[in-house]
Design a protein around this motif. Structure first.
Motif, PDB file in Angstrom:
ATOM      1  N   PHE A 113     104.086 -46.161 -16.797  1.00  0.00           N
ATOM      2  CA  PHE A 113     103.607 -47.412 -16.202  1.00  0.00           C
ATOM      3  C   PHE A 113     102.462 -47.153 -15.231  1.00  0.00           C
ATOM      4  CE2 PHE A 113     103.909 -49.857 -12.220  1.00  0.00           C
ATOM      5  CZ  PHE A 113     103.443 -51.083 -12.668  1.00  0.00           C
ATOM      6  N   GLY A 114     102.692 -46.250 -14.268  1.00  0.00           N
ATOM      7  CA  GLY A 114     101.676 -45.991 -13.266  1.00  0.00           C
ATOM      8  C   GLY A 114     100.393 -45.434 -13.853  1.00  0.00           C
ATOM      9  N   LEU A 115     100.519 -44.551 -14.838  1.00  0.00           N
ATOM     10  CA  LEU A 115      99.333 -43.921 -15.410  1.00  0.00           C
ATOM     11  C   LEU A 115      98.582 -44.855 -16.351  1.00  0.00           C
ATOM     12  CD1 LEU A 115     100.787 -40.358 -15.948  1.00  0.00           C
ATOM     13  CD2 LEU A 115      98.984 -41.012 -14.361  1.00  0.00           C
ATOM     14  N   GLN A 116      99.303 -45.698 -17.094  1.00  0.00           N
ATOM     15  CA  GLN A 116      98.597 -46.628 -17.971  1.00  0.00           C
ATOM     16  C   GLN A 116      97.754 -47.602 -17.149  1.00  0.00           C
ATOM     17  OE1 GLN A 116     100.725 -49.344 -20.922  1.00  0.00           O
ATOM     18  NE2 GLN A 116     100.017 -47.664 -22.215  1.00  0.00           N
ATOM     19  N   TRP A 117      98.299 -48.050 -16.055  1.00  0.00           N
ATOM     20  CA  TRP A 117      97.552 -48.896 -15.132  1.00  0.00           C
ATOM     21  C   TRP A 117      96.475 -48.063 -14.421  1.00  0.00           C
ATOM     22  CZ3 TRP A 117     100.111 -51.601 -10.278  1.00  0.00           C
ATOM     23  CH2 TRP A 117      99.166 -52.424  -9.659  1.00  0.00           C
ATOM     24  N   THR A 125     103.047 -35.625 -17.541  1.00  0.00           N
ATOM     25  CA  THR A 125     102.538 -35.139 -18.820  1.00  0.00           C
ATOM     26  C   THR A 125     102.991 -36.029 -19.969  1.00  0.00           C
ATOM     27  OG1 THR A 125     102.559 -32.880 -17.944  1.00  0.00           O
ATOM     28  CG2 THR A 125     102.349 -33.136 -20.317  1.00  0.00           C
ATOM     29  N   VAL A 126     104.310 -36.203 -20.115  1.00  0.00           N
ATOM     30  CA  VAL A 126     104.803 -37.065 -21.189  1.00  0.00           C
ATOM     31  C   VAL A 126     104.448 -38.521 -20.913  1.00  0.00           C
ATOM     32  CG1 VAL A 126     106.839 -37.810 -22.457  1.00  0.00           C
ATOM     33  CG2 VAL A 126     106.659 -35.436 -21.696  1.00  0.00           C
ATOM     34  N   GLY A 127     104.617 -38.957 -19.660  1.00  0.00           N
ATOM     35  CA  GLY A 127     104.219 -40.314 -19.306  1.00  0.00           C
ATOM     36  C   GLY A 127     102.733 -40.549 -19.538  1.00  0.00           C
ATOM     37  N   GLY A 128     101.917 -39.548 -19.263  1.00  0.00           N
ATOM     38  CA  GLY A 128     100.479 -39.672 -19.499  1.00  0.00           C
ATOM     39  C   GLY A 128     100.158 -39.816 -20.977  1.00  0.00           C
ATOM     40  N   PHE A 129     100.837 -39.045 -21.810  1.00  0.00           N
ATOM     41  CA  PHE A 129     100.611 -39.183 -23.254  1.00  0.00           C
ATOM     42  C   PHE A 129     101.024 -40.572 -23.735  1.00  0.00           C
ATOM     43  CE2 PHE A 129     102.470 -39.087 -27.531  1.00  0.00           C
ATOM     44  CZ  PHE A 129     101.322 -38.824 -28.262  1.00  0.00           C
ATOM     45  N   MET A 130     102.159 -41.076 -23.253  1.00  0.00           N
ATOM     46  CA  MET A 130     102.603 -42.397 -23.659  1.00  0.00           C
ATOM     47  C   MET A 130     101.598 -43.465 -23.229  1.00  0.00           C
ATOM     48  SD  MET A 130     106.637 -41.857 -22.771  1.00  0.00           S
ATOM     49  CE  MET A 130     107.048 -43.591 -22.847  1.00  0.00           C
ATOM     50  N   ALA A 131     101.017 -43.295 -22.034  1.00  0.00           N
ATOM     51  CA  ALA A 131     100.011 -44.232 -21.558  1.00  0.00           C
ATOM     52  C   ALA A 131      98.772 -44.216 -22.449  1.00  0.00           C
ATOM     53  CB  ALA A 131      99.630 -43.897 -20.119  1.00  0.00           C
ATOM     54  N   GLY A 144      99.403 -35.467 -30.966  1.00  0.00           N
ATOM     55  CA  GLY A 144     100.657 -36.127 -31.299  1.00  0.00           C
ATOM     56  C   GLY A 144     101.730 -35.150 -31.742  1.00  0.00           C
ATOM     57  N   LEU A 145     101.339 -34.155 -32.539  1.00  0.00           N
ATOM     58  CA  LEU A 145     102.288 -33.131 -32.978  1.00  0.00           C
ATOM     59  C   LEU A 145     102.836 -32.353 -31.788  1.00  0.00           C
ATOM     60  CD1 LEU A 145     103.571 -31.573 -35.367  1.00  0.00           C
ATOM     61  CD2 LEU A 145     101.560 -30.076 -35.327  1.00  0.00           C
ATOM     62  N   SER A 146     101.978 -32.010 -30.845  1.00  0.00           N
ATOM     63  CA  SER A 146     102.412 -31.252 -29.669  1.00  0.00           C
ATOM     64  C   SER A 146     103.426 -32.049 -28.856  1.00  0.00           C
ATOM     65  CB  SER A 146     101.201 -30.909 -28.788  1.00  0.00           C
ATOM     66  OG  SER A 146     100.234 -30.170 -29.514  1.00  0.00           O
ATOM     67  N   PHE A 147     103.140 -33.314 -28.632  1.00  0.00           N
ATOM     68  CA  PHE A 147     104.017 -34.111 -27.787  1.00  0.00           C
ATOM     69  C   PHE A 147     105.314 -34.504 -28.488  1.00  0.00           C
ATOM     70  CE2 PHE A 147     100.464 -34.692 -24.843  1.00  0.00           C
ATOM     71  CZ  PHE A 147     101.151 -34.591 -23.637  1.00  0.00           C
ATOM     72  N   VAL A 158      90.878 -35.598 -14.431  1.00  0.00           N
ATOM     73  CA  VAL A 158      91.791 -35.661 -13.286  1.00  0.00           C
ATOM     74  C   VAL A 158      93.244 -35.613 -13.765  1.00  0.00           C
ATOM     75  CG1 VAL A 158      92.595 -37.111 -11.385  1.00  0.00           C
ATOM     76  CG2 VAL A 158      90.143 -36.891 -11.837  1.00  0.00           C
ATOM     77  N   LEU A 159      93.556 -36.377 -14.818  1.00  0.00           N
ATOM     78  CA  LEU A 159      94.915 -36.382 -15.365  1.00  0.00           C
ATOM     79  C   LEU A 159      95.301 -34.999 -15.862  1.00  0.00           C
ATOM     80  CD1 LEU A 159      97.486 -37.853 -16.291  1.00  0.00           C
ATOM     81  CD2 LEU A 159      96.280 -38.441 -18.414  1.00  0.00           C
ATOM     82  N   LEU A 160      94.380 -34.307 -16.520  1.00  0.00           N
ATOM     83  CA  LEU A 160      94.673 -32.985 -17.063  1.00  0.00           C
ATOM     84  C   LEU A 160      94.988 -31.980 -15.959  1.00  0.00           C
ATOM     85  CD1 LEU A 160      94.872 -31.138 -19.506  1.00  0.00           C
ATOM     86  CD2 LEU A 160      92.391 -30.812 -19.409  1.00  0.00           C
ATOM     87  N   VAL A 161      94.290 -32.068 -14.840  1.00  0.00           N
ATOM     88  CA  VAL A 161      94.587 -31.181 -13.709  1.00  0.00           C
ATOM     89  C   VAL A 161      96.010 -31.428 -13.203  1.00  0.00           C
ATOM     90  CG1 VAL A 161      94.013 -30.664 -11.313  1.00  0.00           C
ATOM     91  CG2 VAL A 161      92.189 -30.895 -13.002  1.00  0.00           C
ATOM     92  N   ALA A 162      96.373 -32.702 -13.050  1.00  0.00           N
ATOM     93  CA  ALA A 162      97.725 -33.035 -12.577  1.00  0.00           C
ATOM     94  C   ALA A 162      98.785 -32.560 -13.569  1.00  0.00           C
ATOM     95  CB  ALA A 162      97.835 -34.537 -12.347  1.00  0.00           C
ATOM     96  N   GLN A 163      98.524 -32.730 -14.864  1.00  0.00           N
ATOM     97  CA  GLN A 163      99.483 -32.291 -15.878  1.00  0.00           C
ATOM     98  C   GLN A 163      99.634 -30.781 -15.890  1.00  0.00           C
ATOM     99  OE1 GLN A 163      97.627 -34.203 -19.274  1.00  0.00           O
ATOM    100  NE2 GLN A 163      99.128 -35.862 -19.262  1.00  0.00           N
ATOM    101  N   THR A 164      98.544 -30.068 -15.669  1.00  0.00           N
ATOM    102  CA  THR A 164      98.605 -28.603 -15.626  1.00  0.00           C
ATOM    103  C   THR A 164      99.478 -28.130 -14.467  1.00  0.00           C
ATOM    104  OG1 THR A 164      96.401 -28.468 -16.634  1.00  0.00           O
ATOM    105  CG2 THR A 164      97.230 -26.502 -15.503  1.00  0.00           C
TER     106      THR A 164
END
Length: 404
Positions: free
Chosen positions: A352-356, A222-228, A314-317, A383-389
């Motif tokens: 790293f993995g998610l940005q790629w 979740t956090v890594g995904g937002f950073m990506a 951005g506020l949420s994260f 797909v990312l949102l399902v994994a984050q959930t």
């Protein structure tokens, strides 16, 4: 001038400058992405790999970083690493092919990997514990300003300097920041030294702890995904999905960074007040991460204008940084530094993995799935949102606190 104020002005600006540059470098590729793709003729997957090399270099250095900070002190370690970041910026500015730029980006990530943790350690050495929340907030605000600088200001500088000139300029600023740090006083407290075997056993006790694994999946995905997304894919999304110009997309990125800055200030100034009234930091963290998922769904389904949704994301994260203090509370104080770097490792490897992976998934949906780039971005975010959930649901499962 009191001793506290005098010491504040000697220490805080130097560490804040490093984190300002660190956060700006994390986000800058989002604005220059169109130039990189056109000039280097690279795909979305290639752009994702190139940009995510920052997170790889940053994340993999977290484990040795804790030992170096304990052994040599934050001033020397960060000053030396900022010179590595400067060399990475120079290589990035000079690079003419993907491999050279990826290496430069990885050196940048390694070079700025100590900026936040070094400041935390230095402040704990020099200041009383009741001053630390305000000092931490100051550093986070510096990071928020760095994210702001990587949006509209960089977009405005591109016609004058080009993306290569921007990196040459940042390389010079990193050298200056390193020299600034070396003028700081050095703490004379005894270094805490451990054998390699003790270090491994300490890390093993962290990585085998159920409290750690309550926070780690959400941090990674979740956090890594937002950073990506913030560090690269926000601008291409806005341009490909919403038809925004690069200038319009940079403005949205600026608003998102501004909202993050407001969130950092909110946590710093209001979390203690709210805790005294029954609203715990853990509740703030939970609400923030849950709200982030709702906002991502709204972005995916286009429920509102991007200039509203992306700043709210951005506020949420910005509340996600609470995870560090909540996780360390479950461990002995002596392990707090290594607990933070252990979580940082998971977060940055995820980024790293998610940005790629986001770039690779977009290319795959276009090439193999026959989707337009806009729909490919939507499918990837879905797909990312399902994994984050799923990681958020895991985070909601409580853990009994073990006695120390």
């Amino acid at each position: 001038m009191t001793d506290y104020v005098r010491l504040w002005f000697r220490l805080v600006p130097a560490y804040a400058a490093g984190y300002f540059l660190s956060y700006g470098l994390r986000s800058v590729n989002a604005v220059i992405a169109p130039e990189l793709m056109q000039e280097l003729n690279i795909s979305a997957a290639g752009l994702g790999l190139l940009t995510s090399a920052y997170f790889l270099g940053f994340g993999l250095f977290q484990l040795p970083l804790g030992l170096l900070l304990d052994r040599f002190g934050p001033r020397r370690v960060e000053a030396a690493l900022l010179l590595v970041a400067a060399s990475g910026c120079t290589l990035f500015a000079l690079g003419t092919h993907l491999q050279a730029l990826a290496l430069g980006r990885a050196l940048i990530g390694l070079g700025v990997s100590a900026c936040l943790m070094a400041s935390f350690k230095a402040f704990s050495q020099w200041f009383p514990i009741d001053r630390l929340p305000a000092l931490t907030a100051t550093i986070m605000v510096a990071g928020g300003l760095g994210a702001l600088s990587a949006s509209v200001p960089v977009e405005a500088a591109l016609p004058l300097l080009g993306w290569r000139g921007v990196f040459f300029l940042v390389a010079a600023l990193l050298v200056l920041a390193s020299g600034f740090l070396m003028t700081m006083p050095d703490h004379q407290g005894a270094a805490h030294r451990e054998s390699f075997g003790q270090q491994v056993r300490t890390l093993g006790s962290i990585y085998s702890n159920r409290h750690f694994w309550r926070f780690a999946p959400q941090g990674c995905v979740t956090v890594g995904g937002f950073m990506a997304i913030q560090g690269l894919w926000a601008v291409p999304w806005l341009m490909d999905v919403h038809g925004a110009t690069r200038s319009e997309a940079a403005n949205v990125l600026f608003l998102m960074a501004l909202a993050m800055l407001a969130g950092f200030l909110f946590v710093a100034t209001c979390s203690g007040f709210l805790a005294r009234r029954g609203i715990s930091p853990m509740l703030l963290l939970t609400v923030g991460m849950g709200l982030a998922l709702v906002v991502e769904l709204a972005i995916l389904l286009d429920w509102a204008h991007p200039s509203w949704l992306w700043p709210l994301l951005g506020l949420s994260f910005s509340l996600g940084n609470i995870a560090y203090s909540q996780l360390t509370a479950a461990f002995p104080v002596a392990l707090s530094g290594r607990v933070n770097t252990a979580l940082n490792l998971v977060v940055f490897v995820g980024a790293f993995g998610l940005q790629w992976g986001i770039g690779a998934a977009v290319d795959a949906f276009v090439d193999a799935g026959g989707l337009t780039r806009a729909n490919a971005f939507r499918a990837t975010l879905g797909v990312l949102l399902v994994a984050q959930t799923l990681t958020f649901a895991w985070f909601l499962v409580p853990v009994k606190r073990a006695s120390h």
